[in-house]
Design a protein around this motif. Sequence first.
Motif, PDB file in Angstrom:
ATOM      1  N   ALA A   1      -7.946 -22.576  27.937  1.00  0.00           N
ATOM      2  CA  ALA A   1      -7.626 -21.458  27.216  1.00  0.00           C
ATOM      3  C   ALA A   1      -7.676 -21.463  25.791  1.00  0.00           C
ATOM      4  O   ALA A   1      -8.194 -20.485  25.221  1.00  0.00           O
ATOM      5  N   GLU A   2      -8.321 -22.394  25.462  1.00  0.00           N
ATOM      6  CA  GLU A   2      -9.005 -22.649  23.711  1.00  0.00           C
ATOM      7  C   GLU A   2     -10.291 -22.979  23.108  1.00  0.00           C
ATOM      8  O   GLU A   2     -10.610 -23.354  22.557  1.00  0.00           O
ATOM      9  N   GLY A   3     -11.167 -22.386  25.084  1.00  0.00           N
ATOM     10  CA  GLY A   3     -12.467 -22.692  24.890  1.00  0.00           C
ATOM     11  C   GLY A   3     -13.341 -23.585  25.532  1.00  0.00           C
ATOM     12  O   GLY A   3     -14.589 -23.444  25.280  1.00  0.00           O
ATOM     13  N   GLY A   4     -12.489 -24.171  25.836  1.00  0.00           N
ATOM     14  CA  GLY A   4     -13.454 -25.504  26.899  1.00  0.00           C
ATOM     15  C   GLY A   4     -14.261 -25.465  28.292  1.00  0.00           C
ATOM     16  O   GLY A   4     -13.644 -24.283  28.266  1.00  0.00           O
ATOM     17  N   THR A   5     -14.773 -26.547  28.215  1.00  0.00           N
ATOM     18  CA  THR A   5     -14.796 -26.363  29.386  1.00  0.00           C
ATOM     19  C   THR A   5     -14.472 -27.906  30.275  1.00  0.00           C
ATOM     20  O   THR A   5     -14.386 -28.698  29.456  1.00  0.00           O
ATOM     21  N   ALA A   6     -14.207 -27.825  31.278  1.00  0.00           N
ATOM     22  CA  ALA A   6     -13.185 -29.388  31.945  1.00  0.00           C
ATOM     23  C   ALA A   6     -13.608 -29.306  33.583  1.00  0.00           C
ATOM     24  O   ALA A   6     -14.201 -28.324  34.503  1.00  0.00           O
ATOM     25  N   ALA A   7     -13.999 -30.277  34.084  1.00  0.00           N
ATOM     26  CA  ALA A   7     -14.143 -31.303  34.828  1.00  0.00           C
ATOM     27  C   ALA A   7     -12.847 -31.869  35.236  1.00  0.00           C
ATOM     28  O   ALA A   7     -12.397 -32.638  35.018  1.00  0.00           O
TER      29      ALA A   7
ATOM     30  N   ASP B   1       4.636 -29.958  29.028  1.00  0.00           N
ATOM     31  CA  ASP B   1       3.550 -28.680  27.592  1.00  0.00           C
ATOM     32  C   ASP B   1       4.077 -29.616  26.412  1.00  0.00           C
ATOM     33  O   ASP B   1       3.377 -29.664  25.668  1.00  0.00           O
ATOM     34  N   GLU B   2       4.961 -30.473  25.851  1.00  0.00           N
ATOM     35  CA  GLU B   2       5.085 -31.327  24.879  1.00  0.00           C
ATOM     36  C   GLU B   2       4.144 -31.999  24.831  1.00  0.00           C
ATOM     37  O   GLU B   2       3.824 -32.132  23.873  1.00  0.00           O
ATOM     38  N   ASN B   3       3.834 -33.424  26.462  1.00  0.00           N
ATOM     39  CA  ASN B   3       3.172 -33.829  25.685  1.00  0.00           C
ATOM     40  C   ASN B   3       1.208 -33.105  26.216  1.00  0.00           C
ATOM     41  O   ASN B   3       0.670 -33.782  24.950  1.00  0.00           O
ATOM     42  N   ALA B   4       1.142 -32.055  26.742  1.00  0.00           N
ATOM     43  CA  ALA B   4      -0.218 -32.082  26.775  1.00  0.00           C
ATOM     44  C   ALA B   4      -0.498 -31.698  25.125  1.00  0.00           C
ATOM     45  O   ALA B   4      -1.528 -31.548  24.717  1.00  0.00           O
ATOM     46  N   ALA B   5       0.451 -30.757  24.298  1.00  0.00           N
ATOM     47  CA  ALA B   5      -0.184 -30.677  22.984  1.00  0.00           C
ATOM     48  C   ALA B   5      -0.172 -31.798  22.063  1.00  0.00           C
ATOM     49  O   ALA B   5      -1.377 -31.881  21.428  1.00  0.00           O
ATOM     50  N   MET B   6       0.296 -32.510  22.457  1.00  0.00           N
ATOM     51  CA  MET B   6       0.217 -33.912  21.594  1.00  0.00           C
ATOM     52  C   MET B   6      -0.749 -34.366  22.392  1.00  0.00           C
ATOM     53  O   MET B   6      -2.433 -35.301  21.059  1.00  0.00           O
ATOM     54  N   ILE B   7      -1.639 -34.449  23.263  1.00  0.00           N
ATOM     55  CA  ILE B   7      -2.872 -35.046  23.846  1.00  0.00           C
ATOM     56  C   ILE B   7      -3.600 -34.058  23.203  1.00  0.00           C
ATOM     57  O   ILE B   7      -5.296 -34.447  22.805  1.00  0.00           O
ATOM     58  N   CYS B   8      -3.435 -32.645  23.194  1.00  0.00           N
ATOM     59  CA  CYS B   8      -5.024 -31.872  22.725  1.00  0.00           C
ATOM     60  C   CYS B   8      -4.982 -31.840  21.786  1.00  0.00           C
ATOM     61  O   CYS B   8      -6.178 -31.934  21.341  1.00  0.00           O
TER      62      CYS B   8
ATOM     63  N   MET C   1       4.477 -21.872  25.856  1.00  0.00           N
ATOM     64  CA  MET C   1       2.380 -22.962  25.268  1.00  0.00           C
ATOM     65  C   MET C   1       2.320 -22.289  23.998  1.00  0.00           C
ATOM     66  O   MET C   1       1.466 -20.544  23.941  1.00  0.00           O
ATOM     67  N   THR C   2       1.990 -23.065  22.765  1.00  0.00           N
ATOM     68  CA  THR C   2       0.842 -22.185  21.874  1.00  0.00           C
ATOM     69  C   THR C   2      -0.882 -22.408  22.249  1.00  0.00           C
ATOM     70  O   THR C   2      -1.450 -23.311  22.194  1.00  0.00           O
ATOM     71  N   VAL C   3      -1.651 -21.863  21.938  1.00  0.00           N
ATOM     72  CA  VAL C   3      -3.210 -21.757  22.506  1.00  0.00           C
ATOM     73  C   VAL C   3      -3.214 -21.265  20.822  1.00  0.00           C
ATOM     74  O   VAL C   3      -3.342 -20.454  20.128  1.00  0.00           O
ATOM     75  N   TYR C   4      -4.326 -22.170  20.767  1.00  0.00           N
ATOM     76  CA  TYR C   4      -5.300 -21.777  19.356  1.00  0.00           C
ATOM     77  C   TYR C   4      -6.515 -21.652  19.548  1.00  0.00           C
ATOM     78  O   TYR C   4      -7.253 -22.085  20.095  1.00  0.00           O
ATOM     79  N   SER C   5      -6.393 -20.468  19.097  1.00  0.00           N
ATOM     80  CA  SER C   5      -7.540 -19.617  19.634  1.00  0.00           C
ATOM     81  C   SER C   5      -9.132 -20.353  19.888  1.00  0.00           C
ATOM     82  O   SER C   5      -9.561 -21.174  18.153  1.00  0.00           O
ATOM     83  N   GLY C   6     -10.105 -21.143  20.436  1.00  0.00           N
ATOM     84  CA  GLY C   6     -11.716 -21.532  20.242  1.00  0.00           C
ATOM     85  C   GLY C   6     -11.783 -22.662  19.483  1.00  0.00           C
ATOM     86  O   GLY C   6     -12.525 -23.559  19.093  1.00  0.00           O
ATOM     87  N   ARG C   7     -10.284 -23.487  19.490  1.00  0.00           N
ATOM     88  CA  ARG C   7     -10.193 -25.400  18.907  1.00  0.00           C
ATOM     89  C   ARG C   7     -11.325 -26.122  19.753  1.00  0.00           C
ATOM     90  O   ARG C   7     -11.966 -26.937  19.177  1.00  0.00           O
ATOM     91  N   PHE C   8     -11.063 -25.638  21.218  1.00  0.00           N
ATOM     92  CA  PHE C   8     -12.195 -26.684  22.178  1.00  0.00           C
ATOM     93  C   PHE C   8     -13.536 -25.770  22.237  1.00  0.00           C
ATOM     94  O   PHE C   8     -14.521 -26.270  23.357  1.00  0.00           O
TER      95      PHE C   8
END
Length: 249
Positions: free
Chosen positions: A32-38, A218-225, A1-8
Amino acid sequence: MTVYSGRFAGRTAIIAGGASGLGRAVAARIIAEGGTAALWDLNEAALAEAKAATGAVHVEALDIADADAVAQAVDASAKAMGRVDILVVSAGITGATAQVKDYPIDSWQRVMDINLNGLFYCNRAVIPHMLENGYGRIVNVSSVAGKEGNPNASAYSASKAGVIGFTKSLGKELATKGVIANCVTPATFESPILKQLPESQVDYMRSKIPMGRLGEVDENAAMICFMASEECSFTTASTFDTSGGRTTF
């Protein structure tokens, strides 16, 4: 998984169906990319495990087919996170595997209640929060079955077609409001939901994919993100395919 630091960074997300599979993968990546989730899910034990694994700040155990429970969960999640910027609805069930003439009515109703009605309740309850902030990203998870139909899966196929039509309508409604709504139509991918299906049905769906394999979570998660990020800024009321070449339109 490629992480884009700070994207979220500074962004908050509600993930319906977030305790396992695709929803959990999306939540983990957003965090992982800086966001908060519920995280929302029906399975309390899986929610607790996912919260610990992903670092989610809030969880809600609920059945999204209950409109009142969804409305209460949105308010609770918004309070816990301070705002709601992103909604990803990945909760869903397959229903029975049967021909239409034999399809159990109770299974048809349950599939519609979760896959279509529940998704509508989630969208409906979140939109006022996004409009208040003038920003939002909504990602509704449909399926290639919603475009092409799968035999012996009429309820699932119909519900996912409904998700596409609903999202196209919603995206046009919100097009000038700073809130973007799109859906994704994956082909079959490795996920806990496959346990609801007979192996023969999985084999059929694999055979329809030109790449000759199932997709990966992870392929689908990348598109969704991407769809959930600020980068997706001029595409709304649209469908993104992750189908390994299966879809033809």
